[in-house]
Design a protein around this motif. Structure first.
Motif, short mmCIF file in Angstrom:
data_model
loop_
_atom_site.label_atom_id
_atom_site.label_comp_id
_atom_site.label_asym_id
_atom_site.label_seq_id
_atom_site.Cartn_x
_atom_site.Cartn_y
_atom_site.Cartn_z
N GLY A 17 0.04 7.10 1.30
CA GLY A 17 0.28 5.47 1.70
C GLY A 17 1.72 5.53 2.62
O GLY A 17 1.98 6.49 3.25
N HIS A 45 1.02 -1.16 -0.09
CA HIS A 45 0.15 0.04 0.08
C HIS A 45 0.91 1.35 -0.19
O HIS A 45 1.04 1.79 1.12
N HIS A 46 1.48 1.70 -1.38
CA HIS A 46 2.14 3.07 -1.38
C HIS A 46 1.22 4.08 -1.30
O HIS A 46 1.70 5.17 -1.20
N ASN A 56 -3.13 5.23 -0.42
CA ASN A 56 -4.42 4.85 0.09
C ASN A 56 -4.45 3.79 1.09
O ASN A 56 -5.31 2.99 1.07
N ILE A 57 -3.47 4.01 1.93
CA ILE A 57 -3.41 2.72 2.95
C ILE A 57 -4.56 2.75 3.93
O ILE A 57 -4.51 1.56 4.18
#
Length: 481
Positions: free
Chosen positions: A399, A346-347, A349-350
């Motif tokens: 993210g 998840h880079h 919109n974590i």
């Protein structure tokens, strides 16, 4: 050409042909043989010895018989799952203190040191169970087994990118070509299953970037190939060509397998090539799997409440379905079971991504622990849950980046204490600071629970004695029951 040069040339050709034909031959056999033949008449299967491992006797009393490794592939964020950091929440949006990051290895954020900002936990944590362990609200089912699991919040690894980090987690080193931990266990102990592979791998996807997982992650490396993992497809037929085609006579099938095995034995007597011995055993295993695999996949006899507990009807390719199959594999004596869920990268919109991925794995993970426990199997089954590394406390947009200085995992069963949190990272979750636990320590502890001294399980290759923990690793005694 000298006799030695001729021998080397022939050996190279044999090795190439032997290794490539072993896999194809096994698949071809699956299309030729029929299960009913196995019980009819004399068979070469009766003369194939069962591999019982090289560690005889065990170095000390064992606590478990099998491992189920739940791999959160992509790097599950410890800050969104198992490591509660209220101070990071306080500093949300503020510059990351340079005292944490100066001179440190960062992945994609390397060129943004002057712009690094703290990203607070994107989901609330709460206390679960009598033990009061802090677990994220996006993992309520895992929270329900808080008193059965040991959370390690001080994990560290050496590799900051996915593939080498997976390689380190699986083989104890980032150098490709070494045996996986499942292969080491099979080599050391053998398998309790007579009609299924001793090492089975399944994968599922969903919730985030699905980083590829190379099949060498479950390879046997320089160990004989009979110890490598076998990937089962999680949807449809788990093994291709496991069913016999119509119109093939039983007598013809028996003749084929007997003739092939006789040729293999002649070759083995002449060359003493371990790959020929592997081929002999794998032909017979493929034969037996024609009965065992359909039985494994037939979940019609599973009670409704079990299916509801896992949250699956089975056979849908989901992580939950794979967890149910893992329990069925464990019941049938499979030594090492690995379930990858590829969806934790998840880079961006974590907040939403972690919640979605967590929902896909949470119920199945907890159900597996509960199911094994109610069947009396949890005590001798070691469950390992976690990714190849963690995520940064610094924001990468919306993210988090890859992180190796601190991440979390949990263990259950197999002689591990439940209801405890071991080790800690600093107040921002950047670096492990208390009871630091390296991947090699995890491997050493796993082997110890099987009664194996990790320094004594070795294999000589190219003039050196190799082992799973290389020249590192210590048993984490404080988490043992």
């Amino acid at each position: 050409m000298s006799p030695w040069e001729r021998y080397q040339l022939q050996h190279s050709r044999r090795t190439f042909l032997g290794r490539t034909s072993a896999g194809m031959g096994t698949l071809a056999l699956g299309a030729l043989l029929q299960p009913s033949l196995f019980a009819a008449g004399a068979s070469d299967a009766e003369s194939v010895p069962q591999w019982n491992g090289v560690v005889q006797p065990l170095h000390f009393p064992p606590k478990c018989k099998r491992v189920i490794h739940l791999c959160m592939a992509g790097g599950a964020s410890h800050l969104e799952t198992l490591d509660y950091k209220p101070k990071l929440a306080e500093l949300d949006g503020q510059p990351m203190p340079k005292s944490f990051t100066d001179g440190q290895q960062i992945a994609q954020l390397q060129g943004q040191r002057d712009k690094l900002k703290c990203l607070g936990p994107t989901h609330a944590f709460q206390k679960f169970g009598e033990s009061g362990q802090q677990i994220s609200s996006i993992l309520p089912h895992i929270g329900s087994i808080a008193d059965d699991i040991c959370i390690i919040n001080s994990m560290q690894t050496d590799q900051i990118n996915h593939d080498p980090a997976h390689t380190l987690m699986n083989t104890g080193t980032s150098i490709p070509g070494r045996p996986s931990m499942g292969s080491w266990l099979l080599y050391g102990l053998g398998s309790d299953s007579q009609d299924l592979p001793g090492y089975v791998v399944m994968t599922s996807v969903g919730g985030g970037q699905s980083q590829p997982i190379a099949s060498r992650q479950w390879h046997s490396g320089f160990l004989p190939s009979q110890f490598q993992g076998v990937e089962f497809r999680s949807k449809g037929d788990p093994v291709l060509y496991v069913n016999s085609p119509g119109g093939v006579a039983l007598k013809q099938q028996r003749q084929v397998i007997d003739a092939v095995q006789q040729l293999n034995r002649l070759g083995n007597e002449k060359f003493h090539d371990p790959e020929i011995a592997t081929r002999i055993s794998q032909y017979e295993l493929a034969f037996k799997m024609q009965t065992s695999v359909p039985d494994l996949m037939n979940i019609a006899g599973e009670p409704k409440h079990i299916l509801e507990m896992y949250g699956t009807e089975g056979g849908d390719g989901s992580f939950a379905s794979n967890c149910l199959l893992a329990r069925r594999l464990a019941e049938r004596g499979v030594r090492f079971i690995q379930l990858y869920h590829r969806g934790w990268d998840h880079h961006g919109n974590i907040k939403n991504g972690a919640a979605v991925t967590a929902k896909l794995v949470d119920q199945g993970s907890a159900a597996l622990v509960k199911d094994l426990k109610q069947r009396g199997m949890l005590d001798d089954t070691l469950i390992i849950w976690g990714g190849e590394f963690g995520r940064t406390p610094m924001a990468q947009g919306t993210g988090r980046d890859h992180h190796i200085k601190a991440f979390s995992t949990w263990l259950a069963g197999g002689g591990i204490q439940g209801g405890i949190t071991y080790g800690a990272s600093d107040e921002l979750g950047y670096a492990a600071v208390d009871k630091i636990t390296h991947v090699n320590d995890l491997h050493a502890t796993m082997l110890a629970q099987f009664g194996i001294d990790h320094e004594k399980l070795t294999y000589r290759f190219q003039g050196r004695d190799f082992r799973l923990t290389d020249v590192h690793g210590h048993v984490v005694q404080d988490i043992l029951a």
